[in-house]
Design an enzyme around this catalytic site. Structure first.
Site, PDB file in Angstrom:
ATOM      1  N   ASP A  62       0.853  -1.193   0.000  1.00 47.89           N
ATOM      2  CA  ASP A  62       0.000   0.000   0.000  1.00 47.89           C
ATOM      3  C   ASP A  62       0.885   1.238   0.000  1.00 47.89           C
ATOM      4  O   ASP A  62       2.096   1.143   0.187  1.00 47.89           O
ATOM      5  CB  ASP A  62      -0.998  -0.018   1.166  1.00 47.89           C
ATOM      6  CG  ASP A  62      -0.344   0.007   2.532  1.00 47.89           C
ATOM      7  OD1 ASP A  62       0.875  -0.247   2.628  1.00 47.89           O
ATOM      8  OD2 ASP A  62      -1.062   0.260   3.519  1.00 47.89           O
ATOM      9  N   TYR A  64       2.941   4.683   0.799  1.00 46.39           N
ATOM     10  CA  TYR A  64       3.660   5.129   1.990  1.00 46.39           C
ATOM     11  C   TYR A  64       2.706   5.943   2.869  1.00 46.39           C
ATOM     12  O   TYR A  64       2.037   6.858   2.379  1.00 46.39           O
ATOM     13  CB  TYR A  64       4.856   5.994   1.600  1.00 46.39           C
ATOM     14  CG  TYR A  64       5.932   5.260   0.824  1.00 46.39           C
ATOM     15  CD1 TYR A  64       6.548   4.123   1.342  1.00 46.39           C
ATOM     16  CD2 TYR A  64       6.340   5.713  -0.428  1.00 46.39           C
ATOM     17  CE1 TYR A  64       7.540   3.453   0.638  1.00 46.39           C
ATOM     18  CE2 TYR A  64       7.340   5.055  -1.141  1.00 46.39           C
ATOM     19  CZ  TYR A  64       7.932   3.924  -0.607  1.00 46.39           C
ATOM     20  OH  TYR A  64       8.917   3.268  -1.294  1.00 46.39           O
ATOM     21  N   PHE A  75       6.404   1.828  -4.447  1.00 49.63           N
ATOM     22  CA  PHE A  75       7.799   2.029  -4.064  1.00 49.63           C
ATOM     23  C   PHE A  75       8.332   3.422  -4.381  1.00 49.63           C
ATOM     24  O   PHE A  75       9.345   3.841  -3.818  1.00 49.63           O
ATOM     25  CB  PHE A  75       8.719   0.968  -4.711  1.00 49.63           C
ATOM     26  CG  PHE A  75       8.401  -0.436  -4.287  1.00 49.63           C
ATOM     27  CD1 PHE A  75       8.698  -0.871  -2.995  1.00 49.63           C
ATOM     28  CD2 PHE A  75       7.787  -1.313  -5.164  1.00 49.63           C
ATOM     29  CE1 PHE A  75       8.394  -2.162  -2.600  1.00 49.63           C
ATOM     30  CE2 PHE A  75       7.480  -2.615  -4.772  1.00 49.63           C
ATOM     31  CZ  PHE A  75       7.786  -3.042  -3.484  1.00 49.63           C
ATOM     32  N   HIS A 182      10.902  -9.939  -0.240  1.00 47.89           N
ATOM     33  CA  HIS A 182      10.571  -8.517  -0.341  1.00 47.89           C
ATOM     34  C   HIS A 182      11.815  -7.678  -0.023  1.00 47.89           C
ATOM     35  O   HIS A 182      12.650  -8.087   0.787  1.00 47.89           O
ATOM     36  CB  HIS A 182       9.445  -8.199   0.640  1.00 47.89           C
ATOM     37  CG  HIS A 182       8.785  -6.884   0.406  1.00 47.89           C
ATOM     38  ND1 HIS A 182       9.281  -5.702   0.919  1.00 47.89           N
ATOM     39  CD2 HIS A 182       7.667  -6.557  -0.283  1.00 47.89           C
ATOM     40  CE1 HIS A 182       8.484  -4.706   0.551  1.00 47.89           C
ATOM     41  NE2 HIS A 182       7.511  -5.191  -0.184  1.00 47.89           N
TER      42      HIS A 182
END
Length: 223
Positions: A62, A64, A75, A182
């Site tokens: 989701d 920031y 990102f 991740h």
């Protein structure tokens, strides 16, 4: 039906915008908290990378939850954000190790303009509350985007378990599917570092006769 966000182009034909978006839009409107990113940037990933131009899909979680960071791409963050978000910092470390590319800011819109769809699995978040809109219904959109993009050969970068669980929505085809840990500081050393996803994508594109992604593109601050 709720008015469609402007700039969606061909994405607007997805059933999500008829079936789920009106309810999600209403829920966001009724939420008294500050919701990120700002409404005009909520669908920026789709607006910048249309279906016919999508060559690579990178899934995030989701946005920031820090005000001033998120601008609608997984990102990615606004060019003036310092220090870099931690997952992005690790992505940049791997990019430098893989291709020798050093990016000076957090803005990934230069990737998006080359056909890299940077899609979060939720497109909104209450400020300061990570995963606060995880169950709002955004997953319907992500499932449909994966089904549409996989109608033709596409590279998929699935970092972490949450992204990898979505692989079942990718139609069988001549795809490149990269699955690793991740880039989060909690997991990056468990298989993300050393995975060389950027060169793998470019090698796959080259084998198909397609132009490589310039992973250094768009490093100038952009409005």
């Amino acid at each position: 039906m709720t008015d469609l966000p402007p700039g969606l182009g061909a994405w607007s034909s997805l059933p999500f915008f008829t079936n789920q978006w009106p309810g999600i839009s209403a829920a966001i409107s009724e939420d008294p908290r500050t919701i990120l990113p700002p409404a005009h940037q909520r669908f920026a990933a789709l607006e910048l990378t249309q279906p016919e131009n999508t060559r690579v899909v990178i899934l995030g979680q989701d946005p920031y939850p820090t005000p001033g960071h998120a601008h609608g791409l997984a990102f990615s963050a606004e060019p003036d954000v310092r220090p870099f978000p931690r997952s992005l910092s690790n992505i940049y470390k791997e990019l430098e190790d893989d291709l020798g590319v050093t990016r000076p800011n957090a803005d990934l819109r230069g990737w998006a303009r080359q056909g890299v769809l940077l899609l979060n699995t939720a497109l909104s978040v209450p400020a300061g509350e990570a995963n606060g809109h995880k169950h709002l219904g955004w997953h319907h959109l992500v499932h449909q985007v994966l089904e549409l993009t996989s109608a033709r050969p596409t590279a998929y970068i699935l970092w972490g378990n949450a992204a990898q669980k979505l692989e079942k929505h990718i139609k069988p085809g001549d795809h490149l599917i990269l699955k690793t840990a991740h880039p989060s500081p909690l997991s990056a050393r468990r298989g993300f570092f050393g995975s060389r996803p950027f060169s793998q994508v470019n090698n796959w594109l080259a084998a198909r006769g397609e132009t490589a992604i310039d992973w250094n593109a768009g490093t100038e601050a952009q409005a």
